[in-house]
Scaffold this motif. Structure first.
Motif, PDB file in Angstrom:
ATOM      1  N   CYS A  86      31.540  26.408  32.946  1.00  9.66           N
ATOM      2  CA  CYS A  86      31.542  27.794  33.422  1.00  9.66           C
ATOM      3  C   CYS A  86      32.336  27.926  34.719  1.00  9.66           C
ATOM      4  O   CYS A  86      33.188  28.801  34.851  1.00  9.66           O
ATOM      5  N   VAL A  87      32.082  27.034  35.674  1.00 12.99           N
ATOM      6  CA  VAL A  87      32.754  27.111  36.978  1.00 12.99           C
ATOM      7  C   VAL A  87      34.262  26.862  36.825  1.00 12.99           C
ATOM      8  O   VAL A  87      35.075  27.586  37.411  1.00 12.99           O
ATOM      9  N   VAL A  88      34.623  25.849  36.041  1.00 14.70           N
ATOM     10  CA  VAL A  88      36.046  25.557  35.839  1.00 14.70           C
ATOM     11  C   VAL A  88      36.740  26.746  35.179  1.00 14.70           C
ATOM     12  O   VAL A  88      37.819  27.181  35.616  1.00 14.70           O
ATOM     13  N   CYS A  89      36.128  27.309  34.134  1.00 19.38           N
ATOM     14  CA  CYS A  89      36.733  28.465  33.456  1.00 19.38           C
ATOM     15  C   CYS A  89      36.782  29.685  34.365  1.00 19.38           C
ATOM     16  O   CYS A  89      37.731  30.465  34.301  1.00 19.38           O
ATOM     17  N   LEU A  90      35.772  29.838  35.218  1.00 16.80           N
ATOM     18  CA  LEU A  90      35.777  30.958  36.156  1.00 16.80           C
ATOM     19  C   LEU A  90      36.948  30.832  37.126  1.00 16.80           C
ATOM     20  O   LEU A  90      37.693  31.791  37.340  1.00 16.80           O
ATOM     21  N   LEU A  91      37.123  29.640  37.692  1.00  9.19           N
ATOM     22  CA  LEU A  91      38.235  29.443  38.623  1.00  9.19           C
ATOM     23  C   LEU A  91      39.583  29.649  37.933  1.00  9.19           C
ATOM     24  O   LEU A  91      40.455  30.343  38.466  1.00  9.19           O
ATOM     25  N   LEU A  92      39.737  29.052  36.763  1.00  9.00           N
ATOM     26  CA  LEU A  92      40.994  29.211  36.029  1.00  9.00           C
ATOM     27  C   LEU A  92      41.237  30.663  35.623  1.00  9.00           C
ATOM     28  O   LEU A  92      42.367  31.154  35.690  1.00  9.00           O
ATOM     29  N   SER A  93      40.181  31.360  35.208  1.00  8.83           N
ATOM     30  CA  SER A  93      40.362  32.749  34.780  1.00  8.83           C
ATOM     31  C   SER A  93      40.711  33.664  35.947  1.00  8.83           C
ATOM     32  O   SER A  93      41.516  34.574  35.795  1.00  8.83           O
ATOM     33  N   VAL A  94      40.136  33.396  37.121  1.00 10.96           N
ATOM     34  CA  VAL A  94      40.483  34.209  38.296  1.00 10.96           C
ATOM     35  C   VAL A  94      41.938  33.969  38.694  1.00 10.96           C
ATOM     36  O   VAL A  94      42.684  34.922  38.965  1.00 10.96           O
ATOM     37  N   LEU A  95      42.353  32.694  38.700  1.00  7.90           N
ATOM     38  CA  LEU A  95      43.755  32.388  39.004  1.00  7.90           C
ATOM     39  C   LEU A  95      44.686  33.026  37.967  1.00  7.90           C
ATOM     40  O   LEU A  95      45.716  33.614  38.316  1.00  7.90           O
ATOM     41  N   ALA A  96      44.326  32.911  36.696  1.00 12.89           N
ATOM     42  CA  ALA A  96      45.144  33.492  35.628  1.00 12.89           C
ATOM     43  C   ALA A  96      45.182  35.013  35.743  1.00 12.89           C
ATOM     44  O   ALA A  96      46.221  35.636  35.496  1.00 12.89           O
ATOM     45  N   TYR A  97      44.059  35.618  36.118  1.00  9.65           N
ATOM     46  CA  TYR A  97      44.003  37.074  36.269  1.00  9.65           C
ATOM     47  C   TYR A  97      44.997  37.544  37.330  1.00  9.65           C
ATOM     48  O   TYR A  97      45.758  38.482  37.103  1.00  9.65           O
ATOM     49  N   PHE A  98      44.989  36.879  38.492  1.00  4.59           N
ATOM     50  CA  PHE A  98      45.903  37.293  39.548  1.00  4.59           C
ATOM     51  C   PHE A  98      47.360  36.991  39.180  1.00  4.59           C
ATOM     52  O   PHE A  98      48.267  37.746  39.531  1.00  4.59           O
ATOM     53  N   GLY A  99      47.576  35.902  38.454  1.00  4.09           N
ATOM     54  CA  GLY A  99      48.923  35.617  37.949  1.00  4.09           C
ATOM     55  C   GLY A  99      49.387  36.695  36.991  1.00  4.09           C
ATOM     56  O   GLY A  99      50.539  37.139  37.032  1.00  4.09           O
ATOM     57  N   TYR A 100      48.477  37.125  36.116  1.00  2.00           N
ATOM     58  CA  TYR A 100      48.796  38.199  35.165  1.00  2.00           C
ATOM     59  C   TYR A 100      49.121  39.496  35.910  1.00  2.00           C
ATOM     60  O   TYR A 100      50.092  40.183  35.572  1.00  2.00           O
ATOM     61  N   GLN A 101      48.322  39.816  36.919  1.00  2.00           N
ATOM     62  CA  GLN A 101      48.564  41.042  37.683  1.00  2.00           C
ATOM     63  C   GLN A 101      49.916  40.989  38.388  1.00  2.00           C
ATOM     64  O   GLN A 101      50.643  41.981  38.435  1.00  2.00           O
ATOM     65  N   LYS A 102      50.251  39.800  38.914  1.00  2.00           N
ATOM     66  CA  LYS A 102      51.549  39.654  39.584  1.00  2.00           C
ATOM     67  C   LYS A 102      52.688  39.846  38.581  1.00  2.00           C
ATOM     68  O   LYS A 102      53.667  40.548  38.859  1.00  2.00           O
ATOM     69  N   LEU A 103      52.559  39.224  37.403  1.00  2.00           N
ATOM     70  CA  LEU A 103      53.570  39.408  36.360  1.00  2.00           C
ATOM     71  C   LEU A 103      53.655  40.869  35.932  1.00  2.00           C
ATOM     72  O   LEU A 103      54.743  41.402  35.721  1.00  2.00           O
ATOM     73  N   LYS A 104      52.505  41.504  35.790  1.00  2.00           N
ATOM     74  CA  LYS A 104      52.468  42.905  35.362  1.00  2.00           C
ATOM     75  C   LYS A 104      53.168  43.794  36.388  1.00  2.00           C
ATOM     76  O   LYS A 104      53.921  44.706  36.029  1.00  2.00           O
ATOM     77  N   ASP A 105      52.929  43.518  37.673  1.00  2.00           N
ATOM     78  CA  ASP A 105      53.587  44.296  38.728  1.00  2.00           C
ATOM     79  C   ASP A 105      55.102  44.076  38.722  1.00  2.00           C
ATOM     80  O   ASP A 105      55.866  45.005  38.987  1.00  2.00           O
ATOM     81  N   ALA A 106      55.534  42.843  38.415  1.00  2.00           N
ATOM     82  CA  ALA A 106      56.963  42.526  38.442  1.00  2.00           C
ATOM     83  C   ALA A 106      57.690  42.995  37.189  1.00  2.00           C
ATOM     84  O   ALA A 106      58.893  43.254  37.236  1.00  2.00           O
ATOM     85  N   ARG A 107      56.979  43.130  36.080  1.00  2.00           N
ATOM     86  CA  ARG A 107      57.645  43.402  34.802  1.00  2.00           C
ATOM     87  C   ARG A 107      57.277  44.758  34.186  1.00  2.00           C
ATOM     88  O   ARG A 107      57.611  45.018  33.037  1.00  2.00           O
ATOM     89  N   THR A 108      56.605  45.583  34.952  1.00  2.00           N
ATOM     90  CA  THR A 108      56.360  46.960  34.514  1.00  2.00           C
ATOM     91  C   THR A 108      56.674  47.891  35.675  1.00  2.00           C
ATOM     92  O   THR A 108      56.708  47.479  36.829  1.00  2.00           O
ATOM     93  N   CYS A 109      56.887  49.133  35.328  1.00  2.00           N
ATOM     94  CA  CYS A 109      57.193  50.139  36.334  1.00  2.00           C
ATOM     95  C   CYS A 109      56.617  51.471  35.845  1.00  2.00           C
ATOM     96  O   CYS A 109      56.608  51.737  34.640  1.00  2.00           O
ATOM     97  N   GLU A 110      56.165  52.268  36.769  1.00  2.00           N
ATOM     98  CA  GLU A 110      55.566  53.541  36.370  1.00  2.00           C
ATOM     99  C   GLU A 110      56.640  54.612  36.205  1.00  2.00           C
ATOM    100  O   GLU A 110      57.536  54.769  37.042  1.00  2.00           O
ATOM    101  N   TYR A 111      56.529  55.310  35.085  1.00  2.00           N
ATOM    102  CA  TYR A 111      57.412  56.444  34.824  1.00  2.00           C
ATOM    103  C   TYR A 111      56.593  57.485  34.067  1.00  2.00           C
ATOM    104  O   TYR A 111      55.951  57.169  33.073  1.00  2.00           O
TER     105      TYR A 111
END
Length: 195
Positions: A86-111
């Motif tokens: 649980c702890v390992v998956c929690l840490l990995l999922s939080v890191l992956a979540y922020f990585g996803y958000q960073k990618l989403k911010d870099a590869r999407t734009c609001e229009y």
């Protein structure tokens, strides 16, 4: 003598099991879906969110595999295994979540109050426009090109962004799923008497 398995009894058992797994998948996906928004561009013309359906399917399969493992590790002595998972998956999922958000911010734009997937490589027309307007943002580019991202960025780079975002999104789902299910199993094992 054990009951014989007939095709009809096997089909009934399969329906019940998959029904339970699908319900569990929808429940877990409901939790994950409250904070993990899928990337744009994966909706059909009828509004069907295909990526969300794939996520639910992955959760259902994971839940089935998880139930097999939970049947093996179901005693109080297994609490630490589940807690560590649980702890390992929690840490990995939080890191992956922020990585996803960073990618989403870099590869999407609001229009027009919607997220649009953008690319990383400019078309000839887009590059020329940027040379004349070096301070242009992705929002102003989309406004000036009337939301036509493929006039600004190459189709290949837009598709690459689409698949990177989708792959990252699909990759995060198992981490959150295993985290939640490991916690539930750890609590279940903790509640069992020592034997």
């Amino acid at each position: 003598m054990a009951d014989r398995i007939t095709p009809e009894s096997w089909l009934d058992l399969t329906k019940k099991t998959w029904g339970l797994l699908v319900e569990l998948a929808v429940f877990i996906f409901g939790i994950i879906g409250t904070f993990l928004v899928p990337p744009p561009g994966w909706t059909t013309s009828t509004g069907d969110a295909t990526l969300v359906r794939l996520g639910q399917f992955i959760i259902a399969v994971l839940a089935g595999l998880f139930l097999l493992l939970a049947a093996k590790w179901k005693h109080r002595k297994h609490v630490s295994r589940w807690a560590i998972t649980c702890v390992v998956c929690l840490l990995l999922s939080v890191l992956a979540y922020f990585g996803y958000q960073k990618l989403k911010d870099a590869r999407t734009c609001e229009y027009a109050q919607q997220e649009v997937i953008i690319g990383t490589d400019y078309t000839t027309h887009g590059r020329e426009y940027l040379q004349n307007n070096p301070t242009a943002t992705c929002q102003s580019l989309l406004e000036d090109f009337v939301g036509k991202a493929d006039d600004i960025w190459t189709k290949d780079s837009i598709n690459a962004s689409r698949f990177i975002l989708a792959g990252t999104y699909i990759g995060i789902i198992p981490l959150f799923t295993v985290c939640i299910m490991s916690l539930v199993q750890a609590l279940y094992c903790r509640g069992k008497s020592k034997s």
